[in-house]
Enzyme design. Structure first.
Site, PDB file in Angstrom:
ATOM      1  N   GLY A 187      39.555   3.477   2.561  1.00 53.81           N
ATOM      2  CA  GLY A 187      38.187   3.640   2.080  1.00 53.81           C
ATOM      3  C   GLY A 187      37.895   2.997   0.750  1.00 53.81           C
ATOM      4  N   CYS A 188      38.920   2.655  -0.012  1.00 55.79           N
ATOM      5  CA  CYS A 188      38.726   2.047  -1.328  1.00 55.79           C
ATOM      6  C   CYS A 188      39.971   1.243  -1.665  1.00 55.79           C
ATOM      7  CB  CYS A 188      38.486   3.126  -2.382  1.00 55.79           C
ATOM      8  SG  CYS A 188      38.353   2.516  -4.074  1.00 55.79           S
ATOM      9  N   PHE A 189      39.801   0.150  -2.381  1.00 54.58           N
ATOM     10  CA  PHE A 189      40.957  -0.646  -2.785  1.00 54.58           C
ATOM     11  C   PHE A 189      41.826   0.070  -3.806  1.00 54.58           C
ATOM     12  CE2 PHE A 189      38.073  -4.541  -2.338  1.00 54.58           C
ATOM     13  CZ  PHE A 189      38.590  -4.906  -1.117  1.00 54.58           C
TER      14      PHE A 189
END
Length: 378
Positions: free
Chosen positions: A232-234
């Site tokens: 969902g996020c780096f």
């Protein structure tokens, strides 16, 4: 430099190697070239029989030794040289370094911290640093002058901006680092009553750099494995993977699906130090696998939870781990599982974002084994 490998040729033509360095490939004499009825010409005074531990003797003693030791009729030892591996593009390396400016002042050094890990040619270091490491063997050092064109480039006027002081935040003063809306880091170069000058050039732009580098460890890509995760996020998950012993390299990027630029992390790891199950555990601990296309306040299919396997073995392990983890969650796991396809690295400012300071310029540790809480935005 070379290492020595002992090679055993038996009467039946079998070939066995007992290398002193397992990661080296010895050059072996072809079995067809060995003497069929005599050991003369290949016995050396320093060679020992690999089976019977009898020292090889001069040729003049050959007949006496045959009579005294039947083992010497069955085998003999040969010493062969093994080529030392040298760093090439695509290799993963650990390097200690010290960088100095023209006046001799040190601008950076790794000697008081862990060695720098990177892939040669992977874009994680300046091109001139790649140049300094290429061709080195483990334990070798080199001093190299890197011109500005192979370092941080020439200083550019178009990388600066002048804004009215009235439009700038009141806390700005010379030397303060700020992050621009496009992710670039910049420095406040000048503050007057009328204007503020922001400089997005690197602090070392326009300067030639002297590096002294030592190659600590060299790993060929063939000895490593890849894993790809979508959490969902780096930023937060990447830092969590960076801290895992055995993880050699991480890359934030995009892969799988029709939605433009879904966020993923690609992890390169050494299976001798860690394994896929351990990485799956880190993956599950650093996002919510029960949230469909949403993590925190970020929503959309680009924020989905996903496991993208590279091999059939990874698929099987992932299925087992996810099944074992399911009872520990109140809601069903909705993580997508599919074969990885079309990975593309994200923009440079996304790479190792939290280690480099994040949104607020406060660097977070990527040291192996670190368990400090991760601040998702920096």
């Amino acid at each position: 430099m070379s290492a020595i490998s002992r090679t055993l040729l038996t009467r039946g033509g079998a070939l066995k190697c007992f290398p002193s360095r397992l990661d080296f490939t010895p050059r072996l004499y072809h079995a067809a070239t060995r003497p069929q009825s005599s050991v003369s010409g290949v016995l050396t005074s320093s060679a020992g029989c690999c089976l019977c531990n009898t020292q090889a003797a001069p040729t003049s003693w050959r007949k006496k030794l045959r009579a005294a030791s039947p083992a010497l009729q069955r085998c003999f030892a040969v010493q062969t040289a093994v080529e030392t591996q040298h760093a090439e593009t695509g290799d993963f390396v650990q390097v200690h370094y010290t960088g100095t400016l023209e006046d001799g002042s040190v601008f950076d050094s790794s000697l008081e911290r862990e060695p720098l890990e990177f892939e040669i040619g992977g874009g994680k270091v300046i091109p001139g640093f790649d140049d300094a490491v290429l061709g080195l063997a483990e334990g070798e050092s080199r001093k190299q002058l890197v011109p500005a064109t192979r370092a941080y480039g020439e200083w550019r006027e178009d990388m600066t901006a002048k804004i009215p002081t009235a439009d700038a935040p009141p806390e700005l003063h010379e030397g303060v680092e700020v992050q621009l809306s496009n992710g670039l880091q910049a420095t406040v170069a000048e503050v007057t009553e009328d204007h503020v000058v922001i400089d997005a050039n690197h602090a070392l732009a326009g300067k030639d750099l002297d590096f002294e580098v030592e190659l600590i460890k060299l790993q060929k890509p063939s000895t490593l494995e890849q894993a790809t995760f979508a959490a969902g996020c780096f930023w937060g998950p990447e830092l969590a993977f960076q801290r895992v012993p055995g993880v050699i390299s991480t890359t934030a990027g995009y892969t799988n699906g029709d939605t433009p630029d879904p966020t993923y992390d690609e992890v390169m790891y050494d299976p001798k130090q860690t394994d896929y199950k351990q990485l799956l555990k880190i993956f599950l601990e650093n996002h919510d696998p029960t949230s469909l296309n949403k993590q925190g306040g970020d929503a959309g299919t680009q924020y989905r939870s996903g496991l993208y396997f590279h091999t059939e073995e990874q698929r099987q392990i992932a299925e087992e781990v996810m099944a074992e983890a399911a009872p520990s969650f109140e809601d069903p796991i909705v993580t997508e599982m599919a074969k990885v396809k079309g990975f593309k690295a994200a923009e440079e400012y996304h790479q190792q974002y939290l280690e480099r300071g994040g949104r607020f310029g406060k660097a977070q540790s990527a040291k192996k084994g670190c368990d400090d809480p991760i601040r998702c935005y920096g």
